[in-house]
Design a protein around this motif. Sequence first.
Motif, PDB file in Angstrom:
ATOM      1  N   ALA A  89       0.923  -1.158   0.099  1.00 61.37           N
ATOM      2  CA  ALA A  89       0.143   0.190   0.036  1.00 61.37           C
ATOM      3  C   ALA A  89       0.926   1.233  -0.008  1.00 61.37           C
ATOM      4  N   GLN A  90       1.892   1.072   0.751  1.00 56.17           N
ATOM      5  CA  GLN A  90       2.905   2.161   0.807  1.00 56.17           C
ATOM      6  C   GLN A  90       3.619   2.707  -0.590  1.00 56.17           C
ATOM      7  N   ARG A  91       4.043   1.339  -0.996  1.00 53.45           N
ATOM      8  CA  ARG A  91       4.461   1.532  -2.510  1.00 53.45           C
ATOM      9  C   ARG A  91       3.529   2.120  -3.491  1.00 53.45           C
ATOM     10  N   LYS A  92       2.357   1.709  -3.472  1.00 52.38           N
ATOM     11  CA  LYS A  92       1.421   2.293  -4.482  1.00 52.38           C
ATOM     12  C   LYS A  92       1.022   3.726  -4.270  1.00 52.38           C
ATOM     13  N   THR A  93       0.953   4.227  -2.861  1.00 58.19           N
ATOM     14  CA  THR A  93       0.774   5.581  -2.596  1.00 58.19           C
ATOM     15  C   THR A  93       2.041   6.296  -3.272  1.00 58.19           C
ATOM     16  N   LEU A  94       3.331   5.737  -3.096  1.00 54.66           N
ATOM     17  CA  LEU A  94       4.300   6.403  -3.358  1.00 54.66           C
ATOM     18  C   LEU A  94       4.496   6.628  -5.005  1.00 54.66           C
ATOM     19  N   GLN A  95       4.279   5.555  -5.670  1.00 57.53           N
ATOM     20  CA  GLN A  95       4.165   5.522  -7.025  1.00 57.53           C
ATOM     21  C   GLN A  95       3.160   6.535  -7.678  1.00 57.53           C
ATOM     22  N   ALA A  96       1.931   6.486  -7.137  1.00 58.14           N
ATOM     23  CA  ALA A  96       0.881   7.560  -7.484  1.00 58.14           C
ATOM     24  C   ALA A  96       1.474   9.139  -7.183  1.00 58.14           C
ATOM     25  N   ARG A  97       2.203   9.232  -6.238  1.00 63.72           N
ATOM     26  CA  ARG A  97       2.625  10.513  -6.008  1.00 63.72           C
ATOM     27  C   ARG A  97       3.852  10.949  -7.081  1.00 63.72           C
ATOM     28  N   LEU A  98       4.669   9.818  -7.243  1.00 61.48           N
ATOM     29  CA  LEU A  98       5.691  10.048  -8.353  1.00 61.48           C
ATOM     30  C   LEU A  98       5.076  10.310  -9.806  1.00 61.48           C
ATOM     31  N   THR A  99       4.146   9.571 -10.075  1.00 67.54           N
ATOM     32  CA  THR A  99       3.306   9.662 -11.329  1.00 67.54           C
ATOM     33  C   THR A  99       2.985  11.018 -11.347  1.00 67.54           C
ATOM     34  N   LYS A 100       2.277  11.411 -10.395  1.00 62.70           N
ATOM     35  CA  LYS A 100       1.705  12.835 -10.470  1.00 62.70           C
ATOM     36  C   LYS A 100       2.674  13.931 -10.491  1.00 62.70           C
ATOM     37  N   ASP A 101       3.834  13.965  -9.732  1.00 61.87           N
ATOM     38  CA  ASP A 101       4.686  14.839  -9.976  1.00 61.87           C
ATOM     39  C   ASP A 101       5.313  14.678 -11.131  1.00 61.87           C
ATOM     40  N   GLU A 102       5.739  13.547 -12.004  1.00 65.70           N
ATOM     41  CA  GLU A 102       6.030  13.439 -13.353  1.00 65.70           C
ATOM     42  C   GLU A 102       4.958  14.108 -14.195  1.00 65.70           C
ATOM     43  N   ARG A 103       3.690  13.991 -14.057  1.00 61.97           N
ATOM     44  CA  ARG A 103       2.862  14.693 -14.791  1.00 61.97           C
ATOM     45  C   ARG A 103       3.012  16.357 -14.833  1.00 61.97           C
ATOM     46  N   ALA A 104       2.990  16.821 -13.711  1.00 61.55           N
ATOM     47  CA  ALA A 104       3.226  18.121 -13.435  1.00 61.55           C
ATOM     48  C   ALA A 104       4.281  18.814 -14.060  1.00 61.55           C
ATOM     49  N   ARG A 105       5.537  18.089 -13.767  1.00 63.90           N
ATOM     50  CA  ARG A 105       6.877  18.521 -14.382  1.00 63.90           C
ATOM     51  C   ARG A 105       6.470  18.608 -16.041  1.00 63.90           C
ATOM     52  N   ASP A 106       6.127  17.404 -16.518  1.00 63.78           N
ATOM     53  CA  ASP A 106       5.968  17.537 -17.932  1.00 63.78           C
ATOM     54  C   ASP A 106       5.064  18.732 -18.326  1.00 63.78           C
ATOM     55  N   THR A 107       3.991  18.884 -17.640  1.00 61.88           N
ATOM     56  CA  THR A 107       2.960  20.138 -18.054  1.00 61.88           C
ATOM     57  C   THR A 107       3.881  21.237 -17.730  1.00 61.88           C
ATOM     58  N   ARG A 108       4.559  21.467 -16.930  1.00 63.36           N
ATOM     59  CA  ARG A 108       5.132  22.799 -16.804  1.00 63.36           C
ATOM     60  C   ARG A 108       6.240  22.985 -17.865  1.00 63.36           C
ATOM     61  N   ARG A 109       6.929  22.047 -18.298  1.00 64.41           N
ATOM     62  CA  ARG A 109       8.112  22.203 -19.334  1.00 64.41           C
ATOM     63  C   ARG A 109       7.175  22.546 -20.416  1.00 64.41           C
ATOM     64  N   LYS A 110       6.077  21.790 -20.706  1.00 67.26           N
ATOM     65  CA  LYS A 110       5.183  22.521 -22.086  1.00 67.26           C
ATOM     66  C   LYS A 110       4.831  23.753 -22.144  1.00 67.26           C
ATOM     67  N   VAL A 111       4.652  24.113 -20.856  1.00 68.34           N
ATOM     68  CA  VAL A 111       3.977  25.532 -20.723  1.00 68.34           C
ATOM     69  C   VAL A 111       5.124  26.515 -20.990  1.00 68.34           C
ATOM     70  N   LEU A 112       6.300  26.158 -20.337  1.00 67.17           N
ATOM     71  CA  LEU A 112       7.442  27.093 -20.499  1.00 67.17           C
ATOM     72  C   LEU A 112       7.964  27.007 -21.817  1.00 67.17           C
ATOM     73  N   LEU A 113       7.977  26.014 -22.629  1.00 71.99           N
ATOM     74  CA  LEU A 113       8.483  25.968 -23.843  1.00 71.99           C
ATOM     75  C   LEU A 113       7.656  26.762 -24.772  1.00 71.99           C
ATOM     76  N   GLY A 114       6.309  26.588 -24.685  1.00 74.86           N
ATOM     77  CA  GLY A 114       5.075  27.180 -25.298  1.00 74.86           C
ATOM     78  C   GLY A 114       5.398  28.994 -25.231  1.00 74.86           C
ATOM     79  N   ALA A 115       5.436  28.949 -23.943  1.00 81.93           N
ATOM     80  CA  ALA A 115       5.824  30.666 -23.637  1.00 81.93           C
ATOM     81  C   ALA A 115       6.994  31.191 -24.334  1.00 81.93           C
TER      82      ALA A 115
END
Length: 90
Positions: free
Chosen positions: A15-41
């Motif tokens: 359960a802890q592993r799944k929670t940490l994996q979900a957090r990692l996935t969320k952080d990776e998506r947020a980082r990817d989105t930020r990179r796209k926004v900054l590149l577009g800007a």
Amino acid sequence: MARKSIEERLAQLDAQRKTLQARLTKDERARDTRRKVLLGALVLHRIEDGNEASADYLRDFIQRELPGFLTRETDKVLFDDLIGSDKAAK
């Protein structure tokens, strides 16, 4: 105090592993989105305020490549100022 069985401990760790994996996935998506926004800007900034040669190059590239990249009509409308209404309709 009763000790947890091995199965219970494994379940807790899973359960802890799944929670940490979900957090990692969320952080990776947020980082990817930020990179796209900054590149577009950056691209939009260069088109609007850059020197004429680089702005023309970027504008030509976008007008050539973006219509084929965008699949939804609602997305094409967002970039109508860059790709033109005649290209957005295609």
